[in-house]
Design a protein around this motif. Structure first.
Motif, PDB file in Angstrom:
ATOM      1  N   SER A  98       0.826  -1.204   0.000  1.00 37.93           N
ATOM      2  CA  SER A  98       0.000   0.000   0.000  1.00 37.93           C
ATOM      3  C   SER A  98       0.862   1.258   0.000  1.00 37.93           C
ATOM      4  O   SER A  98       0.353   2.355  -0.176  1.00 37.93           O
ATOM      5  CB  SER A  98      -0.957  -0.020   1.193  1.00 37.93           C
ATOM      6  N   LEU A 121     -10.944   2.415  -6.973  1.00 38.99           N
ATOM      7  CA  LEU A 121     -11.206   1.099  -6.355  1.00 38.99           C
ATOM      8  C   LEU A 121     -10.376   0.873  -5.086  1.00 38.99           C
ATOM      9  O   LEU A 121     -10.918   0.603  -4.006  1.00 38.99           O
ATOM     10  CB  LEU A 121     -10.916  -0.013  -7.368  1.00 38.99           C
ATOM     11  N   ALA A 122      -9.059   1.019  -5.213  1.00 38.42           N
ATOM     12  CA  ALA A 122      -8.198   0.722  -4.058  1.00 38.42           C
ATOM     13  C   ALA A 122      -8.371   1.737  -2.927  1.00 38.42           C
ATOM     14  O   ALA A 122      -8.476   1.336  -1.769  1.00 38.42           O
ATOM     15  CB  ALA A 122      -6.746   0.633  -4.495  1.00 38.42           C
ATOM     16  N   ILE A 124     -11.010   3.224  -2.059  1.00 40.27           N
ATOM     17  CA  ILE A 124     -12.263   2.931  -1.362  1.00 40.27           C
ATOM     18  C   ILE A 124     -12.126   1.667  -0.509  1.00 40.27           C
ATOM     19  O   ILE A 124     -12.508   1.649   0.658  1.00 40.27           O
ATOM     20  CB  ILE A 124     -13.416   2.766  -2.377  1.00 40.27           C
ATOM     21  N   TRP A 125     -11.535   0.606  -1.080  1.00 39.06           N
ATOM     22  CA  TRP A 125     -11.569  -0.678  -0.373  1.00 39.06           C
ATOM     23  C   TRP A 125     -10.359  -0.900   0.522  1.00 39.06           C
ATOM     24  O   TRP A 125     -10.443  -1.605   1.508  1.00 39.06           O
ATOM     25  CB  TRP A 125     -11.711  -1.828  -1.372  1.00 39.06           C
ATOM     26  N   VAL A 126      -9.220  -0.298   0.180  1.00 35.39           N
ATOM     27  CA  VAL A 126      -8.035  -0.500   1.016  1.00 35.39           C
ATOM     28  C   VAL A 126      -7.876   0.642   2.014  1.00 35.39           C
ATOM     29  O   VAL A 126      -7.687   0.424   3.203  1.00 35.39           O
ATOM     30  CB  VAL A 126      -6.771  -0.644   0.148  1.00 35.39           C
ATOM     31  N   LYS A 128     -10.269   2.744   2.719  1.00 31.95           N
ATOM     32  CA  LYS A 128     -11.597   2.999   3.308  1.00 31.95           C
ATOM     33  C   LYS A 128     -12.001   4.461   3.182  1.00 31.95           C
ATOM     34  O   LYS A 128     -12.512   5.066   4.114  1.00 31.95           O
ATOM     35  CB  LYS A 128     -11.630   2.600   4.793  1.00 31.95           C
ATOM     36  N   LYS A 129     -11.744   5.041   2.015  1.00 28.40           N
ATOM     37  CA  LYS A 129     -12.141   6.424   1.795  1.00 28.40           C
ATOM     38  C   LYS A 129     -13.606   6.480   1.393  1.00 28.40           C
ATOM     39  O   LYS A 129     -14.091   5.558   0.724  1.00 28.40           O
ATOM     40  CB  LYS A 129     -11.321   7.016   0.637  1.00 28.40           C
ATOM     41  N   PRO A 130     -14.330   7.550   1.729  1.00 28.98           N
ATOM     42  CA  PRO A 130     -15.685   7.717   1.197  1.00 28.98           C
ATOM     43  C   PRO A 130     -15.631   7.788  -0.322  1.00 28.98           C
ATOM     44  O   PRO A 130     -14.678   8.334  -0.887  1.00 28.98           O
ATOM     45  CB  PRO A 130     -16.141   9.061   1.773  1.00 28.98           C
ATOM     46  N   ARG A 131     -16.662   7.235  -0.967  1.00 32.56           N
ATOM     47  CA  ARG A 131     -16.648   7.172  -2.420  1.00 32.56           C
ATOM     48  C   ARG A 131     -16.505   8.561  -3.057  1.00 32.56           C
ATOM     49  O   ARG A 131     -15.720   8.744  -3.990  1.00 32.56           O
ATOM     50  CB  ARG A 131     -17.923   6.496  -2.926  1.00 32.56           C
ATOM     51  N   ARG A 170      -3.761   5.525 -11.260  1.00 30.03           N
ATOM     52  CA  ARG A 170      -4.272   4.489 -10.346  1.00 30.03           C
ATOM     53  C   ARG A 170      -3.257   4.203  -9.240  1.00 30.03           C
ATOM     54  O   ARG A 170      -3.616   4.060  -8.073  1.00 30.03           O
ATOM     55  CB  ARG A 170      -4.560   3.205 -11.132  1.00 30.03           C
ATOM     56  N   MET A 174      -3.169   5.722  -4.351  1.00 30.57           N
ATOM     57  CA  MET A 174      -2.891   5.160  -3.028  1.00 30.57           C
ATOM     58  C   MET A 174      -1.893   6.024  -2.260  1.00 30.57           C
ATOM     59  O   MET A 174      -1.425   5.639  -1.193  1.00 30.57           O
ATOM     60  CB  MET A 174      -2.361   3.723  -3.159  1.00 30.57           C
TER      61      MET A 174
END
Lengths: 261, 512
Positions: A98, A121-122, A124-126, A128-131, A170, A174
């Motif tokens: 990460s 994608l990352a 949000i899921w890694v 944990k950011k708000p969309r 992309r 991160m």
């Protein structure tokens, strides 16, 4: 222009001599079956340094760079990234991944997601950011790589150069400390290479730590702080671009340069 | 400048006028299409005429009247084991086939996914076992497998002769496998209403949780919440479902409404719906053929399509308006449906939604057999079921494995490189791409499974083929029965294809 000046002044203000060592490799070896891909590779890369790795095909450049975020597993030696050792500990591997962004030769964008979703994608899921926040970040990153209008398209609808710029965005999403580039321009048409290299130069000027495997000698001369030349899984020669291109010491390096220049 | 352009276009015109008919592409297209149509119609006409003449010469009647006559058939199983008419017998056969196909598809998919993933596993033993399963089952002909399972099942010990309830929950014998039956009871329809309300609630909760996730980024487990909501409603519904008995009155009202609507109104409604869809199709069609500048260019194929679609729509409208039977059939079946539903809700408050019974053994005559209390899989059903499920599962497993392996390695690496965990990259990257590769061949396997159930004739399971064969042996109506067979399997196959194609089109990855 003023932007560039401030950025290049960031670059000149660097104090590489006293900078923190962010990637440390000690005696790294790796075999694919009987074939030894890496042979006792030792090197350090400092914060904000731009390192270009050169060498003929099959010399182990890609294998080495892929070991640094554990896409390949080294069998001997130690690799430390920002103080975290890469071992079999899954938590360490995830932490390193990460913090290290990677750009691939074949882009490897997710074809079923739009450009915006590829980038967010990352986060949000890694992370944990708000969309909403992640999508806003995606838009500003697309702005940075120069293709804000392509956000709602799918990767298959973009040109190679545009796809590679999305791949850079992309990786940047991160907010990595280090960016790895594995032959980012080798799959591109000549006129698209420049647009990707421009993005990479801008990134280098902004003070990103970068490790670049490439065959672009112009980029190496202009941007690199340090050039490492690999051959047969070993680092044969390390030096500044001036030293490397004008006054190489090793015979193998001279041969390589005589073939490509 | 302008005059020379005009000259140019006039010479072009002159050239195009001089094209002889046999070289004109448009003429050739129309002539071949119409010619082919004429050949097909003529061949069918000829074949039908020949068949008719031959049948007449041998004094064979080809009418469908046998559908209305009482047959002399006892079916081994089904919704009605001694059907009153030939048509009813065939219907029971169709239901048996459909039952086998639906249950088979569900189990074959589940088993195939498990075996396919097992074959991808890193565990040596699991991987080899899955490989053995696949290689054995897909290389033995399905018919052989079915006969083998049937032979094994009928070689089991006989049912003991004393009738009465069975100790324990399961019983296996040469009459099949009997297990407890869970059946819907009087309160079921009220309960399912509670569950439907639960689904609506779950929908809103899922949306709300999803929104919260988008706003704050925290894991809100939207799908789990929705699932839990439905479960909660389902459990509470068991106790409180009588509060929904009022729904019966709504259905009663709808039934009276359907009884009182004049058929003319239905005709007008259907015709206007048809016209609405036809006009929408035409509008979309023109829109799709228009270039960005709004210029409309139709090729010959487009004109063919318009002619065919237009004629079809016209015929449909004329049939609906001139044939009152259709409209009154719709009204009657609507009324019957709502009356039936109304009756389902007229139960007393203590009714339970479900009941369960243990298997039992009865001895009506000379031989003992399982009673209706338990859910019994007859040896015939079991043989066909295990046959199609095991056989198809081997192919499904290979499709699943192939689909997952077909996702490029670079995709997983890219997922790893941005820090996704294994399960996250499976969920967001591998599965969405694998599904798109897996779906079309899966549809193929579902079609195969449905058609393969026709091998049931070998083990005496009363599917449509077995029943149909009995019917035509007794009545001699082979051609009508075969026509019914073919139409039935065609309808099944087309239904599956339509569903699978719908998903394929929706899931297609956008490219240039």
């Amino acid at each position: 222009m003023t932007d560039n000046e401030t950025e290049s002044s960031i670059r000149e203000d660097r104090d590489l001599a006293n900078a923190k060592e962010i990637i440390v490799c000690e005696g790294v070896s790796k075999w694919f079956g009987d074939f030894q891909a890496l042979n006792n590779v030792s090197a350090t890369i400092k914060e904000q340094e731009v390192v270009v790795v050169l060498g003929p095909s099959g010399s182990g450049k890609s294998t080495w760079i892929r070991c640094i975020n554990r896409l390949e597993q080294h069998q001997e030696g130690r690799i430390m990234v920002d103080g975290v050792e890469l071992s079999n500990d899954l938590r360490n591997i995830e932490k390193v991944r990460s913090e290290v962004g990677m750009v691939f030769q074949m882009f490897n964008l997710f074809p079923h997601l739009t450009v915006r979703d590829n980038i967010s994608l990352a986060p949000i899921w890694v992370r944990k950011k708000p969309r909403a926040e992640a999508e806003e970040q995606a838009s500003s990153l697309l702005e940075r790589v120069g293709i804000p209008e392509q956000a709602d398209k799918f990767p298959g609808q973009l040109s190679g150069g545009q796809q590679q710029r999305v791949a850079i965005a992309r990786a940047l999403a991160m907010e990595p400390k280090i960016m790895l580039f594995d032959e980012p321009t080798s799959a591109l048409d000549p006129e698209m290479i420049k647009e990707v290299l421009d993005v990479m130069k801008e990134l280098a000027l902004s003070g990103m730590t970068m490790m670049v495997v490439t065959h672009e000698m112009g980029f190496a001369k202009e941007v690199a702080d340090k050039i490492m030349f690999m051959e047969g899984g070993q680092i044969v020669e390390t030096g500044t671009p001036e030293h490397f291109f004008t006054n190489p010491t090793e015979e193998r390096t001279k041969l390589f340069l005589s073939q490509i220049l | 400048m302008q005059s020379s352009a005009e000259e140019n276009s006039s010479t072009l015109k002159a050239v195009s006028q001089r094209v002889p008919l046999w070289r004109d592409v448009v003429v050739i297209k129309w002539v071949t299409q119409l010619g082919l149509l004429a050949v097909v119609v003529a061949s069918l006409w000829f074949l039908a005429g020949q068949a008719g003449d031959n049948l007449q010469a041998r004094n064979i009647n080809t009418g469908f009247d046998f559908l209305e006559r009482p047959p002399d058939i006892q079916l081994s199983e089904g919704i009605d084991t001694s059907p009153a008419t030939g048509g009813r017998a065939l219907w029971v056969g169709m239901v048996n086939t459909l039952r086998m196909a639906v249950v088979g598809i569900i189990f074959a998919t589940f088993l195939g996914v498990v075996v396919g993933l097992a074959r991808l596993s890193n565990n040596w033993l699991i991987k080899r076992l899955a490989g053995l399963w696949i290689e054995t089952l897909r290389n033995v002909p399905l018919l052989v497998q079915m006969i083998f399972y049937f032979a094994v099942l009928t070689a089991l010990p006989r049912v003991t002769l004393d009738s009465g309830p069975i100790h324990g929950w399961f019983h296996v014998s040469n009459k099949g496998i009997s297990m407890p039956r869970v059946f819907i009871s009087d309160g079921f329809y009220q309960w399912i209403t509670v569950v439907a309300v639960g689904c609506i609630a779950a929908y809103f909760i899922r949306n709300q949780r999803g929104k919260k996730h988008d706003l704050t980024g925290e894991d809100t487990h939207a799908a789990s919440w929705a699932f839990l909501t439905i479960c909660t409603f389902a459990i509470i519904g068991i106790f409180v479902h009588p509060i929904f008995s009022f729904v019966g009155e709504i259905f009663a009202g709808l039934a009276t409404l359907f009884e009182n609507i004049p058929t003319t109104l239905v005709k007008i409604l259907i015709a206007s719906v048809l016209i609405f869809f036809a006009s929408r199709w035409i509008r979309n069609f023109f829109a799709s053929r228009r270039s960005a500048t709004g210029h409309l260019s139709l090729i010959d194929d487009d004109i063919f399509r318009m002619v065919f679609v237009g004629t079809g729509a016209l015929i449909a409208i004329i049939v609906v308006i001139s044939w009152t039977g259709i409209s009154s059939w719709i009204l009657n079946s609507g009324r019957d449906l709502f009356q039936m539903l109304e009756a389902k809700f007229e139960v007393d408050g203590a009714a339970r939604p479900f009941g369960a019974m243990k298997p039992d053994i009865v001895k009506p005559g000379k031989f003992a057999n399982y009673g209706i209390n338990g859910l019994t899989m007859s040896p015939g059903f079991a043989a066909v079921f295990f046959g199609v499920v095991f056989y198809t599962s081997a192919f499904v497993a290979e499709i699943i494995r192939g689909g997952i392996l077909a996702v490029p390695k670079g995709q997983i690496e890219a997922g790893n490189a941005v820090g996704l965990s294994r399960s996250q990259s499976l969920r967001h990257i591998v599965l969405p791409q694998a599904i798109r590769i897996i779906l079309p061949p899966m549809g193929n396997q579902y079609l195969n499974l449905t058609k393969n159930t026709s091998l049931a004739i070998a083990v005496g399971y009363s599917d449509i083929v077995q029943v149909g064969q009995t019917v035509y042996n007794q009545t001699g109506k082979s051609l009508p029965v075969m026509a019914i067979w073919m139409l039935f399997y065609l309808a099944c196959s087309l239904t599956i294809s339509v569903i699978v194609n719908y998903y394929n089109v929706r899931m297609k990855i956008v490219e240039r």
